[in-house]
Design a protein around this motif. Structure first.
Motif, PDB file in Angstrom:
ATOM      1  N   LEU A 102      -5.858   1.497  -6.413  1.00 56.24           N
ATOM      2  CA  LEU A 102      -6.049   0.505  -5.361  1.00 56.24           C
ATOM      3  C   LEU A 102      -7.210   0.878  -4.441  1.00 56.24           C
ATOM      4  O   LEU A 102      -7.985   0.005  -4.009  1.00 56.24           O
ATOM      5  N   ASN A 103      -7.356   2.146  -4.144  1.00 57.55           N
ATOM      6  CA  ASN A 103      -8.479   2.578  -3.303  1.00 57.55           C
ATOM      7  C   ASN A 103      -9.809   2.354  -4.005  1.00 57.55           C
ATOM      8  O   ASN A 103     -10.802   1.990  -3.367  1.00 57.55           O
ATOM      9  N   LYS A 151       8.176 -11.590  -0.522  1.00 57.05           N
ATOM     10  CA  LYS A 151       7.054 -12.078   0.292  1.00 57.05           C
ATOM     11  C   LYS A 151       5.741 -11.407  -0.126  1.00 57.05           C
ATOM     12  O   LYS A 151       4.665 -11.975   0.066  1.00 57.05           O
ATOM     13  N   LEU A 152       5.845 -10.210  -0.694  1.00 54.32           N
ATOM     14  CA  LEU A 152       4.651  -9.509  -1.141  1.00 54.32           C
ATOM     15  C   LEU A 152       4.010 -10.183  -2.350  1.00 54.32           C
ATOM     16  O   LEU A 152       2.841  -9.940  -2.652  1.00 54.32           O
ATOM     17  N   ALA A 153       4.772 -11.005  -3.051  1.00 55.02           N
ATOM     18  CA  ALA A 153       4.248 -11.712  -4.224  1.00 55.02           C
ATOM     19  C   ALA A 153       3.666 -13.078  -3.865  1.00 55.02           C
ATOM     20  O   ALA A 153       3.196 -13.792  -4.745  1.00 55.02           O
ATOM     21  N   GLU A 154       3.693 -13.439  -2.591  1.00 53.11           N
ATOM     22  CA  GLU A 154       3.160 -14.732  -2.176  1.00 53.11           C
ATOM     23  C   GLU A 154       1.679 -14.818  -2.540  1.00 53.11           C
ATOM     24  O   GLU A 154       0.878 -13.948  -2.202  1.00 53.11           O
ATOM     25  N   GLY A 155       1.316 -15.864  -3.256  1.00 52.28           N
ATOM     26  CA  GLY A 155      -0.066 -16.065  -3.677  1.00 52.28           C
ATOM     27  C   GLY A 155      -0.408 -15.415  -5.006  1.00 52.28           C
ATOM     28  O   GLY A 155      -1.521 -15.604  -5.517  1.00 52.28           O
ATOM     29  N   LEU A 162       1.891  -4.168  -5.694  1.00 49.15           N
ATOM     30  CA  LEU A 162       1.865  -5.090  -4.554  1.00 49.15           C
ATOM     31  C   LEU A 162       2.408  -4.417  -3.292  1.00 49.15           C
ATOM     32  O   LEU A 162       1.875  -4.608  -2.195  1.00 49.15           O
ATOM     33  N   LYS A 163       3.463  -3.644  -3.458  1.00 44.82           N
ATOM     34  CA  LYS A 163       4.062  -2.946  -2.318  1.00 44.82           C
ATOM     35  C   LYS A 163       3.088  -1.924  -1.736  1.00 44.82           C
ATOM     36  O   LYS A 163       2.904  -1.829  -0.514  1.00 44.82           O
TER      37      LYS A 163
END
Length: 415
Positions: free
Chosen positions: A246-247, A300-304, A270-271
């Motif tokens: 991710l970085n 909510k972390l999966a929104e979008g 995602l988390k």
């Protein structure tokens, strides 16, 4: 094994990471006894019914997939039997725990039961093992969701030489892994989903599903003018910390991250992205379907989150609406893509049996000869996962993918 159904015969779903507590999958209700027929499928006179088998992980970390295909197949069987037409089914569902050896054992159980057609298996590694058996036995097999090219065989090397024989009895309802990679790149370019045209890729290099999609995505991305600024990998054994990946994506300015992986590690990605304040767009393939069911995961972390899939339960067309209502009434949940694929598989088998005039007293091998010839000879199918669907003689399916986005906690059409 019943001699009138079989003549002489011969006796990589990904390993899902269990490293983090949030990754325990909440499976749906399985068959009460994996060695018995599914409830509601039996006919009063078994001599008048075709015996259709179904194999998938009904227990364990991948149970959401197997229970979805089991339920989708059962719903189709129940509808077909209730309609009272010339084709009726008895359905037997077997648990393989997404383990190849157990899947072959499940197949042998089905043969002893009198299997005539196989819908399955659900996950890739077991399906590779079982498809070798069905090919040797000449049993017609259509898998709802095992997407590797190794399932159908006929692989070629870089020079175009065939290295593995085609299993001419095996067909796929789902897209192959390479086709998902190509289609994903084309879709991202067509929809301009990366506004900055800076795309990162995180894939599992220990998994054939993930690697196969990535390789084709990378090649097609170049054709489509997509700019991949970060490519990082992980393995099944390291799928508990994605900070490095991710970085790298963040430091290279990626505004969209392509995840050709299964939903279990994706939930952790995602988390962890949220924890580090990194909020790009995320895009996945069919293995992402099911992320909203991960126990302990904040949806909510999966929104979008976007993914490419042939089925969206919230679509408003008549077929989808009817199926989704019937599925929810029967099982208490909205169907995922795997349920729709299995439902379509059963209806494809029904139509082919009708088209070829097969009867339940025929052997599995004789039925296979007729079905495998008919499916590539001008046959088209329109169902939940595609209109005017056809099959190549390679066993691959041809149909249009659809975009899906998670909005307000549910899957919604992206198109």
């Amino acid at each position: 094994m019943e001699s009138n159904r079989f003549g002489m015969s011969r006796r990589n779903f990904v390993k899902l990471s269990g490293a983090a507590g949030i990754l325990s999958v909440a499976g749906l209700a399985g068959c009460g006894n994996s060695g018995s027929s599914s409830a509601g499928s039996s006919s009063s006179d078994s001599a008048d019914t075709f015996k259709i088998g179904n194999i998938g992980p009904l227990t364990g970390a991948a149970a959401i997939y197997g229970n979805a295909t089991k339920n989708g197949a059962q719903l189709a069987v129940d509808e077909i039997n209730a309609a009272g037409g010339s084709v009726k089914f008895e359905h037997n569902c077997q648990d393989d725990e997404h383990d190849p050896e157990k899947s072959v054992n499940a197949y042998n159980n089905l043969k002893d039961w009198g299997l005539q057609v196989l819908v399955g298996t659900t996950t890739t590694a077991p399906c590779v093992a079982v498809s070798a058996e069905t090919n040797a036995d000449n049993v017609f097999e259509i898998t709802p969701s095992a997407s590797s090219n190794d399932v159908i065989g006929g692989q070629e090397d870089v020079d175009g030489n065939v290295t593995t024989p085609r299993k001419d009895n095996v067909f796929q309802m789902c897209f192959t892994d390479p086709n998902q990679g190509t289609a994903s790149a084309q879709y991202l370019a067509k929809k301009a989903l990366s506004k900055e045209n800076k795309i990162a890729v995180i894939y599992n290099n220990s998994d054939a599903y993930s690697t196969g999609i990535y390789k084709k995505f990378e090649a097609e991305a170049a054709n489509q003018g997509l700019n991949i600024v970060s490519t990082t990998t992980f393995t099944d054994d390291s799928a508990n910390d994605f900070s490095v990946q991710l970085n790298d994506a963040k430091n290279n300015g990626a505004d969209l991250v392509f995840l050709p992986i299964y939903y279990t590690p994706a939930a952790l990605i995602l988390k962890q992205a949220d924890g580090m304040g990194y909020a790009p767009g995320f895009f996945g393939c069919d293995g992402m379907d099911g992320i909203l069911t991960v126990e302990g995961f904040d949806t909510k972390l999966a929104e979008g989150l976007m993914l490419l899939t042939p089925f969206v339960a919230t679509a408003t067309d008549e077929k989808t609406s009817k199926f989704t209502k019937a599925y929810k009434d029967a099982y208490g949940d909205d169907p995922i893509q795997f349920a729709a694929d299995a439902y379509d598989c059963v209806y494809v088998v029904k139509e082919l049996l009708e088209k070829t005039g097969c009867t339940p007293d025929m052997s599995a091998s004789d039925i296979c000869d007729k079905l495998k010839a008919a499916i590539v000879d001008g046959y088209t199918y329109s169902g939940l996962t595609g209109e005017n669907v056809t099959w190549k003689d390679t066993g691959e399916v041809s149909k249009e993918p659809k975009g899906m986005v998670i909005k307000d906690g549910v899957y919604q059409p992206l198109d």
